[in-house]
Design a protein around this motif. Structure first.
Motif: not given
Length: 784
Positions: A21-34, A184-189
């Motif tokens: 989840v953290a890697e995908t968030l950063t990849r799509i422009g939502l930077e994970v700070e921690g 981003a394909g990580l699941g279904k809303l």
């Protein structure tokens, strides 16, 4: 924006772990700070049962427990001071060697008042699970002894801290983040569960919108007969993970809906409202005591929520103390409103007031989510607090105009640099909430930031992945590329390199300083509207305060010799001034045999650095004039300026004693400022260097010693001698100063350069006469 993995999975049907989840968030422009998991720190703690509890023989407030830890071994003896410790209690145990995060120590076997203790039974505060420290944690009697407490309590839940950029207002709630991950394909809303609550009676509170510009829509309903106790444990746990402090059920529910769905809301105590409630403009000078216990003075540009008696809410930013819900609240008015983003931002800036609600409203919340948001809010209140809901009152109309932008799939290749099939582009945009019809993409109501085709390209490329953009070299024009740096940039580069080459260490300080420091240098002309702190509120009028603070920090950490420089800006009333600051302090040369150990820097050391950096910057160093005294900031007898006519290029020397005391600089400190914008540009723009042509004949030098008036500056004497014969005298420099019974003696070495033929004695004599005559004009006489 903080949330837990389990919270995210309420909206996203996915089996992804926290790392994915953290890697995908950063990849799509939502930077994970921690990413933090509280269970990591609590892994050593287990569920344990107290078998016996006896009074400590040496202390009335202590008990000696025997504890079954469930590991199959003998029960352990534990000394405990908790008043609720008793036989049969099931709690949380930490054995020897376990680190207790809330108390910041590691357990070990110890004798407490003469009785051995093997670990401890823990309270909520000691495990950083709450503020309760009056007793140890009590678990249900059927809690499995010996199991991990973190697993039993469901604490193995990663907490994400995501940096949301100002343009992504849709991601200020967990659902918006889940929508992006689904795209981003990580699941279904998952579909949003919106309860249908009609209401059993008319809303007794009249709601009006009188300021349609600041608050276009205000929806509300009342709930009566409720009980405002504590919120459920699951809600409190999520709020704590998000950095919120649980207060009461009603307050926690509004905060939860804000974090969960990005929809701020407010609950008023129904008994504190007098008559109709309206969204209106504040009167100039009107005051409100906010929930942060601070009083704010309002003006006519601000939107407030008020009844017929007083203001109760700074609209969209913070509620008022008077009508806030409490433990005795039995009826509430729920508010779901839409506030204009620009108005919220201006009000917040004027009042210097920040809040979670403001951060969302000024970005722009979903204007189409008022009814659904109120229904979800009402459902939570009825489920947790009980009561009976009224029908909804809708005042005003939110801005619901449907927007569309041109959808051109080819622009993804032209602007984004990647080829994405048209069907895939459409699928991505539809998963993000867009509706595609022909060459038009209809923008969802929660995406205020999408205004053109380029925004659609950005959505597609970030979801596909910026890392998939192929690398391509930029086209290069034929010929030699010309420099793109400006003259000012080139000067700063040269100065920075020259300073580093001379052994100075570069400092990079904040451009903001405190009022007291600014006043030492004539006061600041510019004040920061939203300062980081009161000590960083004023734009610096000088480089000296920042360098002084850096020098202090270095000295406090044992630096014996401090040689600092900084290239930056001074912020004056008329403009920003590029400036170089220099500060020298401590031992002049702690490891050099050339200088005595312990020798301090003096004004001449600062002068040497200034001249070297001015020369690197292209200033005509040979033509500079020395002026005694550099102003009120500097020591009146140990400072000077270097100038060309009236144009001051630098000031250097010791700081004024009152400045030294105020800034607490180390002993023996000297400083300088070089005003880069005062250095004149070269007359020629030619970049080619002049060919080196060494003189054919050898230069000669002659020394002259003069008895001079006590007030004569050495620089004036040297300049006069250099100008005695500009054709033959190529240099003059002071090399000795002696003060005896005859007065002050200055010795000058004069360099003569023959051109066509070697000098005769007569010619040298003529030049010597000119030198002596030039000195005599200043009141000097040749020393006998």
């Amino acid at each position: 924006m903080k949330f837990t993995l389990s919270w995210l999975k309420d909206h996203l049907d996915t089996g992804a772990d926290a790392a994915t989840v953290a890697e995908t968030l950063t990849r799509i422009g939502l930077e994970v700070e921690g990413v933090d998991n509280p269970a990591e720190a609590l892994k050593p703690f287990t569920v344990a049962r107290v078998l016996t509890a006896e009074r400590h023989p040496q202390a009335d407030k202590l008990q000696v427990l025997t504890v079954d830890t469930g590991d199959g071994g003998q029960p352990l003896q534990v000394v405990c001071g908790a008043p609720n410790a008793r036989a049969g209690l099931v709690g949380v145990f930490g054995g020897p060697g376990t680190y207790v995060p809330g108390s910041d120590f590691t357990l070990k076997k110890a004798a407490i008042r003469g009785v051995e203790s093997n670990g401890m039974m823990c309270s909520a505060r000691e495990l950083q699970l709450g503020e309760d420290h009056d007793g140890i944690i009590e678990l249900p009697a059927d809690a499995p002894v010996g199991t991990s407490f973190a697993d039993y309590a469901g604490l193995d839940d990663a907490v994400f801290d995501v940096a949301i950029t100002p343009n992504r207002q849709d991601c200020m709630g967990v659902r918006g983040i889940a929508r992006d991950l689904a795209a981003a394909g990580l699941g279904k809303l998952k579909p949003l569960d919106v309860p249908s609550i009609e209401g059993s009676f008319d809303n007794p509170v009249e709601i009006r919108v009188e300021d349609s510009e600041g608050c276009p829509a205000f929806f509300g309903r009342t709930i009566r007969g409720l009980t405002n106790g504590a919120s459920p444990e699951w809600m409190q746990r999520r709020l704590k993970a998000a950095g919120q402090r649980p207060i009461s059920a009603l307050v926690d529910i509004t905060n939860y809906v804000m974090l969960d769905l990005g929809r701020p809301a407010h609950a008023y105590d129904l008994n504190e409202l007098k008559g109709a409630v309206s969204a209106r403009r504040a009167a100039d000078g009107e005051k409100v005591l906010a929930l942060n216990e601070k009083e704010y003075v309002l003006d006519g540009t601000m939107t407030v929520i008020a009844d017929e008696a007083q203001v109760h809410d700074i609209g969209g930013i913070m509620g008022g103390e008077h009508s806030g819900v409490s433990a005795v609240t039995t009826g509430t008015l729920l508010e779901i409103a839409y506030f204009t983003p620009d108005n919220i931002a201006r009000t917040g800036q004027k009042l210097q007031l920040t809040s979670d609600a403001r951060s969302r409203f000024e970005r722009g919340v979903d204007p189409a989510f008022l009814d659904d948001g109120l229904a979800i809010l009402t459902g939570h209140v009825l489920e947790i607090c009980g009561g009976e809901a009224s029908r909804v009152t809708r005042a005003g109309q939110p801005p619901l105009e449907e927007r569309s932008v041109r959808f051109d799939p080819d622009r993804t290749r032209d602007l984004g640099g990647m080829d994405v099939p048209v069907d895939e582009q459409k699928a991505i945009l539809e998963r993000l909430g867009f509706r595609i019809e022909g060459d038009q993409a209809f923008v969802p109501s929660w995406r205020r930031d999408v205004i053109g085709t380029a925004d659609l390209v950005e959505e597609v490329t970030r979801i596909v992945g910026y890392d998939r953009i192929p690398s391509a070299p930029l086209p290069r024009a034929e010929g030699v590329a010309r420099a793109t740096a400006t003259r000012s940039q080139m000067v700063e580069r040269k100065v920075r390199r020259a300073a580093a080459a001379r052994g100075l260490d570069e400092a990079i300080n904040w451009s903001f300083i405190g009022k007291d420091d600014a006043d030492l240098f004539g006061g600041a002309s510019h004040v920061v509207a939203n300062p980081i702190s009161e000590d960083m509120k004023y734009m610096r009028p000088s480089m000296i305060p920042g360098l002084a603070a850096a020098a202090r920090r270095n000295a406090d950490r044992g630096a014996s010799s401090i040689r600092l420089f900084e290239v930056g800006r001074r912020y004056m009333a008329d403009a920003e001034r590029p400036t170089v600051g220099i500060m020298l302090a401590g031992d002049k040369a702690p490891r050099s045999w050339l200088v005595a150990k312990g020798a301090d820097f003096d004004a001449f050391d600062a002068k040497a650095e200034v001249l070297a950096l001015l020369d690197a910057a292209g200033a005509p160093v040979g033509n500079l004039q020395l002026g005694m005294g550099a102003g009120d900031t500097w020591h009146p007898g140990r400072s000077a300026t270097l100038s060309l006519g009236k144009n001051v290029l630098a000031a250097f020397g010791e700081l004024h004693p009152r400045i030294e005391r105020a800034l607490e600089v180390p002993a023996g400190t000297v400083a300088a400022e070089i005003y880069l914008d005062a250095i004149p540009a070269a007359r020629s723009s030619e970049r080619a260097r002049v060919a080196f042509a060494p003189p054919a004949l050898q230069a000669i030098s002659r020394d002259f010693a003069f008895i001079v008036p006590a007030g004569l500056a050495a620089d004036s004497l040297v300049r006069a001698i250099r100008g005695a014969d500009k054709a033959l005298i190529t240099d003059a420099r002071l090399f000795d100063r002696f003060e005896g019974t005859s007065g002050l003696s200055l010795a000058v070495e004069v360099t003569l350069q023959p051109v066509d033929k070697s000098f005769t004695d007569a010619e040298i004599g003529e030049v010597s006469k000119k030198v002596i005559a030039a000195a005599e004009k200043l009141g000097a006489r040749l020393r006998s």
